[in-house]
Design a protein around this motif. Structure first.
Motif, PDB file in Angstrom:
ATOM      1  N   GLN A 264     107.180  34.833  71.098  1.00  0.00           N
ATOM      2  CA  GLN A 264     106.653  36.121  70.655  1.00  0.00           C
ATOM      3  C   GLN A 264     105.138  36.175  70.797  1.00  0.00           C
ATOM      4  O   GLN A 264     104.572  37.203  71.162  1.00  0.00           O
ATOM      5  CB  GLN A 264     107.043  36.369  69.193  1.00  0.00           C
ATOM      6  N   ALA A 268     102.694  38.889  73.235  1.00  0.00           N
ATOM      7  CA  ALA A 268     101.863  39.884  72.557  1.00  0.00           C
ATOM      8  C   ALA A 268     100.621  40.237  73.377  1.00  0.00           C
ATOM      9  O   ALA A 268      99.961  39.365  73.935  1.00  0.00           O
ATOM     10  CB  ALA A 268     101.452  39.361  71.183  1.00  0.00           C
ATOM     11  N   ASP A 273     101.171  44.008  68.463  1.00  0.00           N
ATOM     12  CA  ASP A 273     102.358  43.378  69.038  1.00  0.00           C
ATOM     13  C   ASP A 273     102.649  42.047  68.343  1.00  0.00           C
ATOM     14  O   ASP A 273     103.809  41.707  68.087  1.00  0.00           O
ATOM     15  CB  ASP A 273     102.160  43.126  70.538  1.00  0.00           C
ATOM     16  N   CYS A 278     106.171  48.447  64.906  1.00  0.00           N
ATOM     17  CA  CYS A 278     106.736  49.513  65.734  1.00  0.00           C
ATOM     18  C   CYS A 278     105.882  50.758  65.522  1.00  0.00           C
ATOM     19  O   CYS A 278     105.942  51.398  64.462  1.00  0.00           O
ATOM     20  CB  CYS A 278     108.190  49.781  65.344  1.00  0.00           C
TER      21      CYS A 278
END
Length: 744
Positions: A264, A268, A273, A278
């Motif tokens: 993750q 980003a 991110d 969201c």
């Protein structure tokens, strides 16, 4: 500027024009006024229907003024409590150069608002979505912390598992930490001191001036540096827990990232991110805006940082190119610490592990009152590394067998667990991993053996580059010139180096006989500590290690001659010392320890035959582990009773319990009964004296002369008995005035 003695309504009315133009974060003020009952739901709706922020602010200020002095005071109170968010952040220089501009901070400070900490906590510091998101983050933080400890707890067997939680670590700030040159001198000094003192030097001195709460309170960025397994991750999970349990009235955020899982993080492109926001969610948009405006309320934790140059978002956060006021906490190993990467505003804190007091606290919490390893300095000092302490506790927790597991068995579990944790491998795949990494493991073992031979802890010419295998080491960079530094590797604990050295010897059995002989010399006697490790590593029972590194057939071939050669070598030493009447005599306890590690009955019988079934342990200190070893050897004698000599021996309470289990294989005749009663009566622990009475046909055996306490304790025991007890007294014919002693 209005006079501070004005009423609240006059003060607000006089500043109306400026408030309409300068007041920021209107939703926060409106929500607080609604929460405090100043505005009704209908009035809030009317304010929200205004076409722009200017009209909304105008509508709000006019409504408050029309409600009178009490409403205006509440309005001023809210602005004062939340002023950081409701007013602009102009610098002192800006205020001096722009004297004509309305200064909200100065204006609100001129009004006499009564301070009330409890009441202040009732005011919202941000919009409701921010509090909702903070609540979600705190719940996640609590879950992460609980999951971290529960995962460790699952390794303990049985239903009554210990409650694991953070145990205080020794933390040193940058001013107290050892410099590389100082560390180097200390490491070299270790090789010149005794084995016992060497083990004690690994335990850090206790420091009480720095705690997780202190790290949480400071606004400074923090770099937590420490060896693998030393407690860095446990420390940041404690920070998560402390933050999650804080009162929610203060609006702030804490984000935790495990740098060992970079999927993750690498994907980003921005901090938004990275945090998994969201942006299509309207409430989340408010949270993002609040964080951007007030980044000083945000803390990022990056746990296990290594190569940060490949993570641009993380790098920008650390270098303050994103959210410049956010607090950043980074944990890393010493070899991953890059002074050029971290700005000067990072406080360096070194995590040193458990102190002596904390080791005892941890073992007490996990093993209960029966702390089985406190008498074993080898294991006790190993526990200064929290990861090792955890595995030691797992090995000794709630075992069905009355005997504790062997020392080497604990080390095998430590090695296997460290490989598993640092590789992210599942338990079922661990043996396959060991086979895959066997070349690197044996390479490390070879360097360990060479260093042990040379009495040094510095590992030279290390060819292994596998990060998982290197997790057993601490890497030190020593600056030798302004533009040059050399790397030196050492194990986290010297006994782990000895363990790996033993592994290498089994891979190269031609060296073993020579090591046996070297152990008899003064110069190389330290190599003796490798032998018990080899004895257990030759055992095929679980947990396994060697069979994944060396063909099983080779191990069986070594076992055929190893134990006989070991016993014969040390008996040869005994024969030489007997002839010359000098030098060290047979180290019987050491041989018992080796055989206990091996768990080989046939080797025990071979030793007993060499001793003619006479075990002379006079003058020995018999704690739990030595007594376990002796008891194991004695129990293997099924067909012949053993003559046991314990004259002037010191046996601990735990040791006595182990000894009682093997006395059925011992000749119960003088002087053993007298020796045992003396040890029992002068001991500090509580021993079941009924066992001794049953063994001795309900008789107590005492010397005619002895310490006063010996006879006082004998009287106490007799008084507690519900049956008649006979007393056998022993004395030398040369004992003077024995009749007087008998009268006493």
């Amino acid at each position: 500027m209005a006079c501070p003695r004005q009423s609240a309504v006059e003060y607000v009315r006089n500043a109306r024009v400026h408030l309409v133009r300068e007041l920021n974060n209107l939703p926060l003020i409106v929500e607080n006024l609604y929460q405090q009952g100043v505005l009704t739901g209908e009035e809030v709706s009317k304010i929200k229907t205004e076409r722009d922020d200017y009209d909304k602010t105008r509508k709000l200020v006019d409504s408050v003024i029309n409600k009178g002095n009490k409403a205006c005071y509440e309005f001023l109170k809210i602005i004062d409590v939340t002023r950081k968010r409701t007013s602009g952040r102009s610098s002192h220089l800006q205020r001096r150069n722009e004297t004509s501009k309305f200064d909200m901070d100065y204006w609100i400070s001129c009004f006499n608002v009564k301070e009330d900490t409890q009441m202040d906590a009732q005011y919202l510091q941000g919009p409701k979505p921010c509090y909702t998101y903070q609540k979600k983050l705190k719940s996640q933080a609590q879950d992460k912390s609980n999951e971290f400890w529960k995962k460790s707890q699952n390794l303990f067997e049985g239903n009554k598992k210990p409650d694991l939680s953070y145990t205080p670590l020794v933390l040193e700030d940058g001013q107290d930490s050892d410099s590389p040159s100082k560390i180097k001198k200390l490491k070299r000094k270790k090789s010149k001191i005794s084995h016992c003192k060497k083990l004690k030097t690994y335990i850090p001195e206790e420091k009480s001036d720095l705690s997780p709460s202190d790290l949480l309170k400071t606004d400074k960025n923090i770099l937590l540096v420490g060896k693998p397994g030393i407690g860095k991750t446990a420390l940041v999970h404690e920070l998560l827990r402390l933050w999650a349990e804080r009162a929610s009235s203060e609006l702030n955020y804490m984000f935790y990232f495990d740098m060992r899982d970079k999927s993750q993080i690498m994907a980003a492109k921005s901090w938004v991110d990275l945090c998994g926001f969201c942006e299509r969610d309207e409430d989340i948009k408010e949270v993002i805006q609040a964080i951007q405006r007030h980044s000083d309320n945000v803390t990022f934790i990056f746990d296990g940082a290594s190569d940060l140059s490949s993570l641009p978002v993380v790098e920008k956060l650390i270098k303050k190119q994103m959210l410049p006021l956010a607090k950043v906490i980074v944990t890393c190993r010493p070899e991953d610490e890059d002074e050029e990467f971290f700005p000067g505003d990072f406080d360096r804190v070194e995590v040193k592990g458990f102190s002596e007091h904390t080791i005892k606290t941890y073992l007490s919490a996990t093993l209960g009152e029966e702390q089985k390893i406190l008498g074993n300095l080898e294991l006790f000092s190993l526990c200064h590394v929290p990861m090792y302490a955890f595995m030691v506790a797992v090995c000794f927790f709630s075992q069905e067998s009355p005997q504790p597991c062997t020392v080497t068995e604990t080390y095998i579990n430590v090695v296997r667990y460290c490989l598993q944790i640092n590789s992210g491998t599942k338990t079922k795949d661990l043996n396959t991993l060991i086979i895959t990494k066997s070349k690197d493991i044996l390479s490390l073992a070879e360097v360990s053996y060479r260093a042990t031979q040379e009495k040094t802890v510095n590992l030279d010419k290390l060819k292994c580059e596998d990060g998982c295998v290197l997790s057993f080491l601490k890497l030190l960079f020593i600056k030798v010139a302004p533009t040059e530094a050399t790397a030196e590797c050492t194990f986290l604990h010297y006994t782990v180096q000895e363990f790996f050295a033993a592994v290498w010897l089994l891979k190269n059995p031609d060296e073993i006989r020579e090591v046996f002989q070297q152990c008899l010399s003064v110069e190389k006697k330290h190599l003796k500590h490798l032998i018990p490790f080899m004895c257990r590593l030759l055992n095929e029972k679980s947990p396994s290690l060697m069979e994944h590194l060396i063909p099983v057939a080779d191990l069986k071939n070594i076992s055929r001659w190893f134990f006989k050669q070991l016993i014969d070598t040390f008996f040869c030493q005994k024969d030489v010392s007997d002839c010359k009447d000098s030098g060290p005599s047979l180290d019987l306890l050491f041989l018992c320890q080796c055989l206990y590690e091996s768990q080989r009955p046939e080797a025990c019988i071979y030793l007993l035959n060499k001793l003619n079934y006479n075990l002379d342990l006079s003058g020995e200190d018999l704690d739990l582990f030595p007594t376990c070893a002796v008891a194991y050897v004695v129990k293997q004698s099924k067909e012949r009773k053993i003559c046991l000599n314990l004259e002037d021996a010191n046996i601990s309470e735990h040791g006595m319990r182990q000894l009682f289990g093997c006395l059925i294989n011992v000749q119960w005749c003088d002087p053993l009964p007298r020796q045992l009663w003396k040890i029992f009566l002068l001991g500090k622990g509580e021993i079941n004296f009924a066992i001794l009475l049953d063994l001795g046909e309900n008789q107590m055996h005492l010397p005619v002369e002895g310490e006063r306490r010996l006879f006082e304790r004998a009287v106490e025991v007799i008084q507690k008995m519900t049956r008649n007890v006979g007393v056998c007294l022993y004395w030398d014919r040369q004992t003077p005035d024995s009749s007087k002693v008998l009268m006493y």
